[in-house]
Design a protein around this motif. Structure first.
Motif, PDB file in Angstrom:
ATOM      1  N   LEU A 102       1.092  -1.538   0.045  1.00 30.12           N
ATOM      2  CA  LEU A 102      -0.167  -0.063   0.052  1.00 30.12           C
ATOM      3  C   LEU A 102       0.804   1.220   0.524  1.00 30.12           C
ATOM      4  N   PRO A 103       0.502   2.500  -1.161  1.00 25.92           N
ATOM      5  CA  PRO A 103       1.350   3.559  -0.820  1.00 25.92           C
ATOM      6  C   PRO A 103       1.995   4.389   0.253  1.00 25.92           C
ATOM      7  N   LYS A 104       0.645   4.090   0.962  1.00 30.11           N
ATOM      8  CA  LYS A 104       1.047   4.788   2.818  1.00 30.11           C
ATOM      9  C   LYS A 104       2.191   4.619   3.340  1.00 30.11           C
ATOM     10  N   TYR A 105       2.219   2.874   3.253  1.00 26.85           N
ATOM     11  CA  TYR A 105       3.204   1.987   3.409  1.00 26.85           C
ATOM     12  C   TYR A 105       4.801   2.073   3.006  1.00 26.85           C
ATOM     13  N   GLU A 106       4.862   2.079   1.407  1.00 23.23           N
ATOM     14  CA  GLU A 106       5.768   2.672   0.914  1.00 23.23           C
ATOM     15  C   GLU A 106       6.632   3.778   1.047  1.00 23.23           C
ATOM     16  N   LYS A 107       5.708   4.358   1.604  1.00 21.04           N
ATOM     17  CA  LYS A 107       5.810   6.079   1.898  1.00 21.04           C
ATOM     18  C   LYS A 107       6.605   5.775   2.828  1.00 21.04           C
ATOM     19  N   GLU A 108       6.331   5.051   3.967  1.00 24.25           N
ATOM     20  CA  GLU A 108       7.207   5.268   5.097  1.00 24.25           C
ATOM     21  C   GLU A 108       8.436   4.589   5.167  1.00 24.25           C
ATOM     22  N   ILE A 109       8.737   3.356   4.646  1.00 25.84           N
ATOM     23  CA  ILE A 109       9.920   2.825   3.815  1.00 25.84           C
ATOM     24  C   ILE A 109      10.911   4.104   3.230  1.00 25.84           C
ATOM     25  N   ILE A 110       9.944   4.481   2.080  1.00 32.51           N
ATOM     26  CA  ILE A 110      11.443   5.155   1.855  1.00 32.51           C
ATOM     27  C   ILE A 110      11.491   5.796   2.368  1.00 32.51           C
ATOM     28  N   SER A 111      10.191   7.056   3.169  1.00 34.43           N
ATOM     29  CA  SER A 111      11.100   7.809   3.994  1.00 34.43           C
ATOM     30  C   SER A 111      12.652   7.922   4.467  1.00 34.43           C
ATOM     31  N   PHE A 112      11.513   6.543   5.689  1.00 30.64           N
ATOM     32  CA  PHE A 112      13.216   5.904   6.044  1.00 30.64           C
ATOM     33  C   PHE A 112      14.500   6.088   6.026  1.00 30.64           C
ATOM     34  N   LEU A 113      14.938   5.406   4.329  1.00 28.51           N
ATOM     35  CA  LEU A 113      15.749   5.382   2.889  1.00 28.51           C
ATOM     36  C   LEU A 113      16.472   6.466   2.945  1.00 28.51           C
ATOM     37  N   LYS A 114      15.567   7.205   2.940  1.00 32.58           N
ATOM     38  CA  LYS A 114      16.108   8.998   2.334  1.00 32.58           C
ATOM     39  C   LYS A 114      16.765   9.417   3.657  1.00 32.58           C
ATOM     40  N   LYS A 115      15.757   9.097   4.661  1.00 37.63           N
ATOM     41  CA  LYS A 115      16.611   9.920   6.370  1.00 37.63           C
ATOM     42  C   LYS A 115      17.832   9.054   6.569  1.00 37.63           C
ATOM     43  N   ASN A 116      17.837   7.992   6.702  1.00 42.39           N
ATOM     44  CA  ASN A 116      19.292   7.022   6.796  1.00 42.39           C
ATOM     45  C   ASN A 116      20.030   6.760   6.299  1.00 42.39           C
ATOM     46  N   ASN A 117      20.309   7.555   4.683  1.00 40.63           N
ATOM     47  CA  ASN A 117      21.405   7.264   3.494  1.00 40.63           C
ATOM     48  C   ASN A 117      21.632   8.346   3.050  1.00 40.63           C
ATOM     49  N   GLN A 118      22.411   8.103   1.937  1.00 42.50           N
ATOM     50  CA  GLN A 118      22.983   9.604   1.073  1.00 42.50           C
ATOM     51  C   GLN A 118      22.251   9.772   0.295  1.00 42.50           C
ATOM     52  N   LYS A 119      22.218   8.883  -0.925  1.00 41.95           N
ATOM     53  CA  LYS A 119      21.510   9.630  -2.669  1.00 41.95           C
ATOM     54  C   LYS A 119      20.769   8.727  -2.222  1.00 41.95           C
ATOM     55  N   LEU A 120      19.697   8.974  -3.398  1.00 43.05           N
ATOM     56  CA  LEU A 120      18.599   8.067  -3.235  1.00 43.05           C
ATOM     57  C   LEU A 120      17.743   7.901  -4.739  1.00 43.05           C
ATOM     58  N   PHE A 121      17.887   7.260  -5.681  1.00 40.29           N
ATOM     59  CA  PHE A 121      17.082   7.120  -7.109  1.00 40.29           C
ATOM     60  C   PHE A 121      15.946   6.763  -7.103  1.00 40.29           C
ATOM     61  N   LEU A 122      15.261   6.582  -8.135  1.00 42.36           N
ATOM     62  CA  LEU A 122      14.313   5.669  -8.945  1.00 42.36           C
ATOM     63  C   LEU A 122      14.449   5.528  -9.902  1.00 42.36           C
ATOM     64  N   LEU A 123      14.137   4.038 -10.481  1.00 43.35           N
ATOM     65  CA  LEU A 123      14.570   3.667 -11.744  1.00 43.35           C
ATOM     66  C   LEU A 123      13.242   3.107 -12.455  1.00 43.35           C
ATOM     67  N   SER A 124      12.705   3.667 -13.218  1.00 37.92           N
ATOM     68  CA  SER A 124      11.753   3.012 -14.400  1.00 37.92           C
ATOM     69  C   SER A 124      11.402   2.710 -14.958  1.00 37.92           C
ATOM     70  N   CYS A 125      11.588   1.173 -14.422  1.00 40.78           N
ATOM     71  CA  CYS A 125      11.428  -0.270 -15.284  1.00 40.78           C
ATOM     72  C   CYS A 125      10.356  -0.818 -15.603  1.00 40.78           C
ATOM     73  N   GLY A 126       8.977  -0.321 -14.774  1.00 42.25           N
ATOM     74  CA  GLY A 126       7.259  -1.251 -15.169  1.00 42.25           C
ATOM     75  C   GLY A 126       5.906  -0.094 -14.732  1.00 42.25           C
ATOM     76  N   THR A 127       5.319  -0.387 -14.602  1.00 41.06           N
ATOM     77  CA  THR A 127       4.318   0.436 -14.958  1.00 41.06           C
ATOM     78  C   THR A 127       4.206   1.571 -13.862  1.00 41.06           C
ATOM     79  N   ASP A 128       4.087   2.548 -13.505  1.00 43.17           N
ATOM     80  CA  ASP A 128       4.154   3.875 -12.967  1.00 43.17           C
ATOM     81  C   ASP A 128       3.179   4.202 -13.198  1.00 43.17           C
ATOM     82  N   TYR A 129       3.066   6.237 -12.585  1.00 37.90           N
ATOM     83  CA  TYR A 129       2.645   6.968 -12.837  1.00 37.90           C
ATOM     84  C   TYR A 129       2.119   7.536 -13.936  1.00 37.90           C
ATOM     85  N   THR A 130       3.297   7.938 -14.865  1.00 32.51           N
ATOM     86  CA  THR A 130       3.887   8.933 -15.794  1.00 32.51           C
ATOM     87  C   THR A 130       4.367   7.890 -16.763  1.00 32.51           C
TER      88      THR A 130
END
Length: 377
Positions: A102-130
């Motif tokens: 669920l998006p709300k849980y994905e956001k919790e995990i991504i927030s944690f990864l953003k806060k506790n690591n240097q750089k965060l990147f997204l790979l677009s290789c499957g269905t997504d909003y865009t």
């Protein structure tokens, strides 16, 4: 450099990891294995409550309370090991919803990864909003939504893709784009919709470890073996109905020349083993470029029916049918392409040899890993 790869589709992150390790970097891969495909991961989060009586309970809880216990379980598994996901130089998400929860849980995990690591990147290789929005608005000449537009399937059956247009997934998309340092596309099907988007860093082709994929030449005296692998959930989205209709015509006309292997919903390792003996592989219809399964098959010396549109030919300076066959939503067209290869095995041999050379030239896993490192830095 310490690198954390989050999520897995079609073995892309595994091959990238192998390239990065060969270059001397430390890499950890966490994923759910991509359901029945069961891809390997250093840290495998197990999806629960997806079959039997427990699934009925899950559906009931979601219907009444909006609680997805599978998503909650995966989120809890992640945070039980949260100390292992800190202090990386680079974290890369394979999708806006990298763990498929669920998006709300994905956001919790991504927030944690953003806060506790240097750089965060997204790979677009499957269905997504865009990519879904671009296709749904008919900005492609054809797309995975053709079966929906042609009323072959219902919106309910297309929910796994259409859900990305829902407000909660649009919100997740906005959240991810706000927090990542950059976005990378794996092929033209994701590159084209991202053109002009803020934070878009460009296309990096899929990495393929050819050292693990042995090239297999063909014997023109043998029957031509055609392999058709079906993921039932994506049956119409991949254009499997067009492939099946073309295969039926081929088998009726050339029963002594052709053997067809058809499999459905099997783990990745078994899938690879099944298609090893094939000369031709039918991958997908509604694509402009090759996905990961097609590339691995090309590396093994298969003639693959897949995405190979004019944009792809232009990007890599190729001629039509030089390294693979552009699959179109047209049964007669697919039949004629198959027939030509069956009647001209020398043409088949030429394409599969060039296919291997193309993968070695444009998709070498170590060269591609270097491109990722340059982009991340």
């Amino acid at each position: 450099m310490r690198i954390l790869l989050v999520g897995e589709y079609s073995r892309l992150h595994n091959s990238l990891k192998e390239g990065l390790l060969a270059l001397g970097h430390e890499v950890t891969l966490i994923s759910t294995g991509d359901e029945f495909k069961n891809f390997p991961s250093d840290i495998l989060l197990k999806r629960k409550y997806d079959s039997g009586f427990s699934k009925k309970i899950k559906v009931g809880l979601f219907t009444i309370f909006g609680l997805d216990i599978s998503s909650l379980s995966l989120k809890n598994q992640f945070f039980l090991r949260k100390e292992e996901f800190k202090n990386f130089d680079v974290v890369q998400l394979i999708n806006e919803s990298p763990l498929g929860i669920l998006p709300k849980y994905e956001k919790e995990i991504i927030s944690f990864l953003k806060k506790n690591n240097q750089k965060l990147f997204l790979l677009s290789c499957g269905t997504d909003y865009t990519s879904v929005k671009f296709a749904f608005e008919k900005k492609f000449r054809y797309s995975i939504f053709n079966p929906l537009f042609e009323l072959k399937v219902s919106e309910k059956e297309f929910f796994p893709a259409l859900k990305y247009l829902k407000p909660e997934y649009k919100d997740l998309h906005d959240f991810v784009f706000e927090n990542v340092d950059g976005v990378i596309a794996s092929d033209l099907d994701y590159d084209i919709p991202l053109q002009g988007t803020e934070k878009y860093l460009g296309l990096i082709p899929n990495p393929v470890n050819t050292e693990k994929l042995k090239f297999q030449s063909i014997n023109p005296e043998e029957k031509i073996i055609v392999f058709h692998g079906i993921n039932r959930a994506n049956y119409f989205k991949k254009g499997n109905d067009y492939f099946e209709a073309a295969l039926e015509k081929i088998q009726q006309k050339y029963p002594e020349k052709v053997e067809v292997i058809c499999v459905e919903n099997i783990p990745y390792a078994e899938y690879i083993e099944k298609y090893n003996s094939a000369h031709i592989l039918l991958d997908q219809v509604f694509a402009y470029d090759q996905g990961y399964n097609a590339l691995e098959a090309m590396a093994k010396g298969k003639v693959v029916f897949t995405g190979a549109e004019t944009e792809f030919l232009k990007l890599y300076n190729l001629k039509e049918d030089e390294v693979c066959i552009n699959a179109l939503p047209d049964v007669d067209y697919l039949f004629k392409k198959l027939e030509s290869l069956i009647l001209n095995p020398e043409e088949l041999a030429s394409i599969l040899t060039k296919a291997r050379q193309f993968i070695e030239r444009e998709h070498d896993y170590i060269s591609i890993a270097k491109k990722y490192l340059e982009t991340w830095e």
